[in-house]
Design a protein around this motif. Structure first.
Motif, PDB file in Angstrom:
ATOM      1  N   ARG A 139       0.784  -1.226   0.000  1.00 24.78           N
ATOM      2  CA  ARG A 139       0.000   0.000   0.000  1.00 24.78           C
ATOM      3  C   ARG A 139       0.816   1.277   0.000  1.00 24.78           C
ATOM      4  NH1 ARG A 139      -2.451  -1.064   6.036  1.00 24.78           N
ATOM      5  NH2 ARG A 139      -2.046   1.008   6.854  1.00 24.78           N
ATOM      6  N   ALA A 185      11.414   4.225   9.317  1.00 27.03           N
ATOM      7  CA  ALA A 185      12.123   3.195  10.060  1.00 27.03           C
ATOM      8  C   ALA A 185      11.086   2.351  10.793  1.00 27.03           C
ATOM      9  CB  ALA A 185      13.052   3.855  11.067  1.00 27.03           C
ATOM     10  N   ILE A 234       9.545   1.441  13.865  1.00 27.75           N
ATOM     11  CA  ILE A 234       9.559   2.093  15.192  1.00 27.75           C
ATOM     12  C   ILE A 234       9.715   1.063  16.312  1.00 27.75           C
ATOM     13  CG2 ILE A 234       8.307   3.731  16.677  1.00 27.75           C
ATOM     14  CD1 ILE A 234       6.718   4.525  14.121  1.00 27.75           C
ATOM     15  N   PHE A 285      13.188   0.717  17.769  1.00 24.67           N
ATOM     16  CA  PHE A 285      13.822   1.779  18.565  1.00 24.67           C
ATOM     17  C   PHE A 285      13.974   1.310  20.007  1.00 24.67           C
ATOM     18  CE2 PHE A 285      12.084   5.469  15.765  1.00 24.67           C
ATOM     19  CZ  PHE A 285      12.898   5.040  14.738  1.00 24.67           C
ATOM     20  N   LEU A 316       7.706   8.404   4.243  1.00 24.72           N
ATOM     21  CA  LEU A 316       7.860   9.172   5.476  1.00 24.72           C
ATOM     22  C   LEU A 316       9.159   8.807   6.178  1.00 24.72           C
ATOM     23  CD1 LEU A 316       4.223   8.861   6.907  1.00 24.72           C
ATOM     24  CD2 LEU A 316       5.193  10.696   5.522  1.00 24.72           C
ATOM     25  N   GLU A 365      14.091   9.558   3.537  1.00 20.97           N
ATOM     26  CA  GLU A 365      15.554   9.673   3.604  1.00 20.97           C
ATOM     27  C   GLU A 365      16.220   8.711   2.612  1.00 20.97           C
ATOM     28  OE1 GLU A 365      15.401   9.274   7.947  1.00 20.97           O
ATOM     29  OE2 GLU A 365      16.698  11.040   8.037  1.00 20.97           O
ATOM     30  N   LEU A 397       7.400  11.609  16.901  1.00 23.80           N
ATOM     31  CA  LEU A 397       7.805  10.470  17.734  1.00 23.80           C
ATOM     32  C   LEU A 397       8.893  10.895  18.710  1.00 23.80           C
ATOM     33  CD1 LEU A 397       8.020   7.840  14.843  1.00 23.80           C
ATOM     34  CD2 LEU A 397       6.255   7.937  16.605  1.00 23.80           C
ATOM     35  N   ALA A 414      18.617   9.659   9.553  1.00 28.22           N
ATOM     36  CA  ALA A 414      19.354   9.014   8.460  1.00 28.22           C
ATOM     37  C   ALA A 414      19.652  10.049   7.367  1.00 28.22           C
ATOM     38  CB  ALA A 414      18.567   7.837   7.904  1.00 28.22           C
ATOM     39  N   PHE A 429      20.071  12.243  17.453  1.00 27.80           N
ATOM     40  CA  PHE A 429      19.088  11.161  17.329  1.00 27.80           C
ATOM     41  C   PHE A 429      19.226  10.187  18.502  1.00 27.80           C
ATOM     42  CE2 PHE A 429      17.772   6.926  16.041  1.00 27.80           C
ATOM     43  CZ  PHE A 429      16.535   7.161  15.465  1.00 27.80           C
ATOM     44  N   PHE A 473       1.918   6.701  20.041  1.00 25.53           N
ATOM     45  CA  PHE A 473       1.730   6.246  18.653  1.00 25.53           C
ATOM     46  C   PHE A 473       1.098   4.850  18.642  1.00 25.53           C
ATOM     47  CE2 PHE A 473       3.142   3.851  14.929  1.00 25.53           C
ATOM     48  CZ  PHE A 473       2.837   4.710  13.880  1.00 25.53           C
ATOM     49  N   PHE A 474       1.673   3.930  19.395  1.00 27.31           N
ATOM     50  CA  PHE A 474       1.152   2.563  19.381  1.00 27.31           C
ATOM     51  C   PHE A 474      -0.159   2.463  20.177  1.00 27.31           C
ATOM     52  CE2 PHE A 474       5.649   1.612  18.271  1.00 27.31           C
ATOM     53  CZ  PHE A 474       5.394   1.033  17.033  1.00 27.31           C
TER      54      PHE A 474
HETATM   55  N1  CAA Z   1       7.172   1.149  12.165  1.00 28.00           N
HETATM   56  C1  CAA Z   1       6.526   0.081  12.647  1.00 28.00           C
HETATM   57  N2  CAA Z   1       5.186  -0.098  12.530  1.00 28.00           N
HETATM   58  C2  CAA Z   1       4.502   0.859  11.884  1.00 28.00           C
HETATM   59  C3  CAA Z   1       5.111   1.996  11.347  1.00 28.00           C
HETATM   60  C4  CAA Z   1       6.516   2.129  11.494  1.00 28.00           C
HETATM   61  N3  CAA Z   1       7.179   3.178  10.988  1.00 28.00           N
HETATM   62  N4  CAA Z   1       4.166   2.764  10.765  1.00 28.00           N
HETATM   63  C5  CAA Z   1       3.005   2.122  10.926  1.00 28.00           C
HETATM   64  N5  CAA Z   1       3.204   0.962  11.603  1.00 28.00           N
HETATM   65  C6  CAA Z   1       2.191  -0.037  11.931  1.00 28.00           C
HETATM   66  C7  CAA Z   1       1.126   0.487  12.886  1.00 28.00           C
HETATM   67  O1  CAA Z   1       1.522   0.351  14.230  1.00 28.00           O
HETATM   68  C8  CAA Z   1      -0.047  -0.382  12.525  1.00 28.00           C
HETATM   69  O2  CAA Z   1       0.144  -1.616  13.180  1.00 28.00           O
HETATM   70  P1  CAA Z   1      -1.134  -2.487  13.667  1.00 28.00           P
HETATM   71  O3  CAA Z   1      -1.926  -2.747  12.426  1.00 28.00           O
HETATM   72  O4  CAA Z   1      -0.518  -3.677  14.285  1.00 28.00           O
HETATM   73  O5  CAA Z   1      -1.869  -1.610  14.644  1.00 28.00           O
HETATM   74  C9  CAA Z   1       0.126  -0.621  11.038  1.00 28.00           C
HETATM   75  O6  CAA Z   1       1.495  -0.341  10.741  1.00 28.00           O
HETATM   76  C10 CAA Z   1      -0.723   0.246  10.157  1.00 28.00           C
HETATM   77  O7  CAA Z   1      -0.541   1.599  10.544  1.00 28.00           O
HETATM   78  P2  CAA Z   1      -1.761   2.620  10.610  1.00 28.00           P
HETATM   79  O8  CAA Z   1      -2.901   1.990  11.324  1.00 28.00           O
HETATM   80  O9  CAA Z   1      -1.212   3.884  11.145  1.00 28.00           O
HETATM   81  O10 CAA Z   1      -2.124   2.743   9.069  1.00 28.00           O
HETATM   82  P3  CAA Z   1      -2.579   4.007   8.236  1.00 28.00           P
HETATM   83  O11 CAA Z   1      -2.788   3.534   6.858  1.00 28.00           O
HETATM   84  O12 CAA Z   1      -3.671   4.716   8.944  1.00 28.00           O
HETATM   85  O13 CAA Z   1      -1.326   5.010   8.244  1.00 28.00           O
HETATM   86  C11 CAA Z   1       0.965   5.653   7.997  1.00 28.00           C
HETATM   87  C12 CAA Z   1      -0.149   4.660   7.605  1.00 28.00           C
HETATM   88  C13 CAA Z   1       0.622   7.052   7.466  1.00 28.00           C
HETATM   89  C14 CAA Z   1       2.236   5.178   7.394  1.00 28.00           C
HETATM   90  C15 CAA Z   1       1.050   5.723   9.547  1.00 28.00           C
HETATM   91  O14 CAA Z   1       1.157   4.419  10.046  1.00 28.00           O
HETATM   92  C16 CAA Z   1       2.242   6.489  10.056  1.00 28.00           C
HETATM   93  O15 CAA Z   1       2.198   7.704  10.117  1.00 28.00           O
HETATM   94  N6  CAA Z   1       3.301   5.765  10.450  1.00 28.00           N
HETATM   95  C17 CAA Z   1       4.463   6.362  11.055  1.00 28.00           C
HETATM   96  C18 CAA Z   1       5.316   7.062  10.041  1.00 28.00           C
HETATM   97  C19 CAA Z   1       6.547   7.612  10.672  1.00 28.00           C
HETATM   98  O16 CAA Z   1       6.509   8.254  11.704  1.00 28.00           O
HETATM   99  N7  CAA Z   1       7.689   7.359  10.045  1.00 28.00           N
HETATM  100  C20 CAA Z   1       8.943   7.772  10.593  1.00 28.00           C
HETATM  101  C21 CAA Z   1       9.474   6.657  11.422  1.00 28.00           C
HETATM  102  S1  CAA Z   1      10.879   7.147  12.343  1.00 28.00           S
HETATM  103  C22 CAA Z   1      12.137   7.170  11.240  1.00 28.00           C
HETATM  104  O17 CAA Z   1      11.983   6.880  10.097  1.00 28.00           O
HETATM  105  C23 CAA Z   1      13.449   7.552  11.873  1.00 28.00           C
HETATM  106  C24 CAA Z   1      14.561   7.740  10.939  1.00 28.00           C
HETATM  107  O18 CAA Z   1      14.916   8.835  10.642  1.00 28.00           O
HETATM  108  C25 CAA Z   1      15.301   6.612  10.455  1.00 28.00           C
END
Ligand code: CAA
Length: 702
Positions: free
Chosen positions: A60, A66, A68, A71, A103, A108, A131, A137, A261, A277-278
């Motif tokens: 999708r 990353a 999460i 972490f 995202l 990155e 978060l 990265a 970080f 978040f969770f």
């Molecule tokens: N890591 C692990 N699990 C994640 C995740 C992530 N980055 N993003 C979403 N999930 C999981 C959710 O916990 C959820 O799990 P369950 O079904 O078990 O509850 C599942 O994926 C679906 O997520 P949503 O219910 O949120 O689905 P959505 O379609 O409504 O939204 C999304 C999708 C917009 C991607 C939303 O999940 C979101 O915003 N995710 C976080 C994005 C984010 O913050 N990314 C940055 C991560 S930190 C990072 O990347 C650090 C770095 O610099 C390296």
């Protein structure tokens, strides 16, 4: 085609290596994904038949960041920086094929590629600040090189993703394509045919040099982005890291980003934000929901009552594109209600948050009537009239006669017994509470109150409706005030007592705001209207000497220009009023209460610990099934700062023992047995236990 690992595939077609990752649900960059991309990239770079590389995803979305869940655990190599480094160093052009949400680490990775194409409905962003961390990265160093540090600081501190069109205009995306992978392949062929130079984002210095020469615009942008984040670590670290992008060489900027970080990711604020978040996602899962229960479709809605709450709820439906009809008692009330909605939208148009077109489209989804026949053909009815049981029962009796079988009948009651409302119908299984928070079109929380007879199907439909409306649904049990208002009542009691004992409204508000709430309780009371609580108290035969006296003087808060504070000529900023202190002193004397200086620590403990105690009772009684649900209620319904994780998370940081000791002290000081620690809290204190342990696994999301 080669299977690189369980989630990564590599196909070479006509000189283009296509790397695809499939790691449901959101292609988070977990260890297995990082390993897969790195191996595939190395293989493609080494293969003489490959002239360019496309990186994309199945499922999708492009990488949503990353993983999460990794972490706080030791990092397993390769890290994301190594993966990005390999892509960036490729002597063959690498094109990212973005769709869905690129995202955090996902963007990155894309910024490490030489080119980026995206589908028109894609979104890109660096939301790490939400978060409690910063893009770790290279995002804080590469994004400023593309869009300029001024724009980058707004994007990274704000954390809000942008659409593909805006990203294209800003140079984050090189082309908008109809289909991500075929579009990226075509793009790669063009890059090869036209021999485009491989400019790495890290080497694009033009915008960095411009800001280095004149940092004033950057500092202004940083200040504006940081305005609402005093005391929050991540936004400040984000701004500092973007500043490093133009003050330090790239490698040093990357190293500083990494250090920031690591500091943030191991800190309490980020732990708190990851917890929320969770918790938010967990809250919509009902532990005893049988597998296979499906929510009924919501295609048409009716809201009973066009007052502030009813109007706000109707706006939620309209915003989601669901046709909604407001039922009112008279044409006059109806016209007033519709006018209020229109002027609320008009304010958004004035502010530039909504276009005139969008406003008209939304108004087009809202109809009004005084004819109850409309109930016959709707999927959901939400009653939003006065908090009066008799009136609500009368309405539900009427709904029962008119609604087709299976219509969800919901009450927006904020305190009343949902079972008593349901019993006014012949179908209590179809009745639930759907408690919206004011202003309903803005606040994210939706408490879904489960009556003793509410069916699983009704709960599933209410959760689904909440999601359609963009709310965060939390399923709670039926009791006076449910989760949120029941806890709030404890704080309100302490507010009244503190005034009598000698504290000033501005001192108490300052303590609560310092913790991170957008408003203190008295300013909040003035905003909501003190007469609301006064009426409820009169109805219940409860007294609050100071607040009652204020209301008797017609001081209802902002709407009358005076409440706990004074609001000069329609201003919204509270000014302390010596009359209120005199009044509190007089009431204290009448009641024989000795006034004294009250320390900041005592104010803090009395504002927060009684609520935590009530949270323990709520868990004991099963009104909330998880401690984290309570945290979600407070974060999204009452402005509890997310970086403080919610009352239960915060209590775990404090330790139950300290809270129990303080509660025993205040129970003795005030003579209020209700302040005595709940059994559950005492047990936690005795066993060094944590609220965190109150969690339950659910079979599936409803
Ligand atoms: N890591 C692990 N699990 C994640 C995740 C992530 N980055 N993003 C979403 N999930 C999981 C959710 O916990 C959820 O799990 P369950 O079904 O078990 O509850 C599942 O994926 C679906 O997520 P949503 O219910 O949120 O689905 P959505 O379609 O409504 O939204 C999304 C999708 C917009 C991607 C939303 O999940 C979101 O915003 N995710 C976080 C994005 C984010 O913050 N990314 C940055 C991560 S930190 C990072 O990347 C650090 C770095 O610099 C390296």
């Amino acid at each position: 085609m080669a299977e690189i690992n369980a989630v990564t595939k590599l196909v070479v077609q006509d000189g283009i290596a296509i790397i695809t990752v499939n790691n449901p649900p959101v292609n988070a960059l977990a260890h297995v994904v990082r390993e897969g991309i790195l191996h595939a990239a190395k293989q493609a770079i080494a293969d003489d038949a490959v002239r360019a590389i496309v990186l994309g995803c199945e499922g999708r979305t492009f990488f949503a960041g990353a993983d999460i869940t990794e972490f706080g655990k030791p990092l397993k190599a390769p890290g994301l920086d190594e993966v990005i480094g390999a892509l960036e160093a490729s002597p063959k052009p690498v094109v990212a094929a973005i769709f869905g949400t690129a995202l955090g680490g996902g963007l990155e990775v894309a910024l490490g590629c030489h080119f980026r194409v995206a589908s028109a409905d894609a979104k890109v962003g660096l939301p790490e600040v939400k978060l409690g961390i910063l893009p770790g990265a290279g995002g804080t160093q590469r994004l400023p090189r593309l869009v300029g540090p001024e724009k980058a600081v707004a994007m990274i501190v704000g954390g809000t993703p942008v659409g593909a069109k805006a990203a294209f205009a800003d140079g984050i995306i090189d082309e908008i394509v109809a289909e991500p992978i075929p579009g990226a392949i075509a793009f790669a062929h063009r890059a090869l045919a036209e021999n485009w130079p491989l400019v790495r984002v890290r080497d694009r210095e033009e915008k960095i040099l411009a800001t280095r020469g004149n940092p004033a615009a950057f500092e202004a942008a940083a200040k504006s982005a940081l305005k609402k984040f005093a005391g929050v670590e991540a936004p400040n670290a984000c701004a500092q890291s973007v500043r490093n992008a133009f003050t330090l060489p790239f490698e040093d900027g990357i190293k500083a980003e990494r250090d920031l970080f690591m500091k943030l990711v191991t800190g309490d604020q980020s732990r708190a934000q990851r917890h929320i978040f969770f918790a938010e996602r967990e809250a919509a899962k009902v532990p005893d929901m049988p597998l296979g229960v499906k929510a009924a479709p919501i295609k048409k809605a009716v809201v009973i009552g066009g007052g502030t709450m009813g109007g706000g709820i109707a706006m939620c439906f309209a915003n989601a594109g669901v046709p909604v009809t407001i039922v009112e008692t008279t044409d006059e009330f109806l016209a007033k209600g519709l006018e209020r909605i229109k002027s609320t939208y008009a304010v958004s148009v004035e502010r530039g948050a909504l276009s005139q077109d969008a406003m008209e489209k939304r108004m087009g989804f809202i109809a009004g009537t005084t004819d109850w026949d409309v109930i016959k053909d709707t999927d959901i009815v939400i009653e939003a009239v006065f908090e009066e049981m008799g009136l609500k029962q009368e309405i539900f009796g009427k709904l029962d006669k008119l609604a087709k079988p299976g219509t969800l009948l919901a009450s927006n009651t904020s305190t009343l017994d949902v079972d008593a409302i349901a019993n006014a119908t012949s179908r209590p299984a179809d009745v639930v509470g759907m408690h919206f928070f004011s202003p309903a079109n803005v606040m994210k929380l939706l408490e879904i109150v489960r009556g003793k007879d509410s069916s699983h199907q009704s709960i599933a439909t209410a959760i689904a409706a909440g999601k359609i409306l963009g709310k965060i649904p939390v399923v709670v049990g039926n009791c006076d005030g449910f989760v949120g208002n029941r806890m709030l009542a404890r704080r309100t009691t302490e507010c009244e007592r503190l005034l009598l004992e000698g504290a000033l409204p501005q001192d108490v508000d300052a303590v609560v705001q310092k913790f991170g709430f957008p408003m203190g309780p008295y300013a909040m009371g003035d905003l909501a209207g003190l007469d609301v609580g006064w009426r409820i108290r009169k109805h219940r035969g409860v007294k609050a000497p100071v607040s009652d006296a204020l209301c008797e003087q017609g001081r209802y808060g902002q709407k009358t220009g005076k409440g706990y504070y004074i609001y000069e000529s329609g201003a919204r900023t509270p000014t302390p009023d010596p009359e209120v202190i005199k009044l509190a002193a007089a009431k204290a004397e009448e009641l024989g209460i000795m006034r004294r200086n009250i320390s900041e620590t005592e104010i803090f403990e009395r504002m927060f610990y009684p609520m935590i105690n009530e949270a323990a009772r709520i868990l004991e009684e099963g009104i909330a099934v998880r401690a984290s649900d309570i945290d979600v209620v407070w974060a999204y319904g009452y402005g509890w700062p997310v970086w403080q994780g919610g009352p239960c998370f915060y209590a775990d940081l404090m330790g139950a023992k300290k809270i129990v000791e303080a509660l025993n002290h205040y129970a003795e000081l005030t003579g209020d047995a209700g302040l005595k620690p709940a059994k559950l809290l005492e047990d936690l204190a005795a066993s060094d236990g944590k609220f965190e342990s109150f969690k339950v696994a659910a079979k599936a999301a409803a």
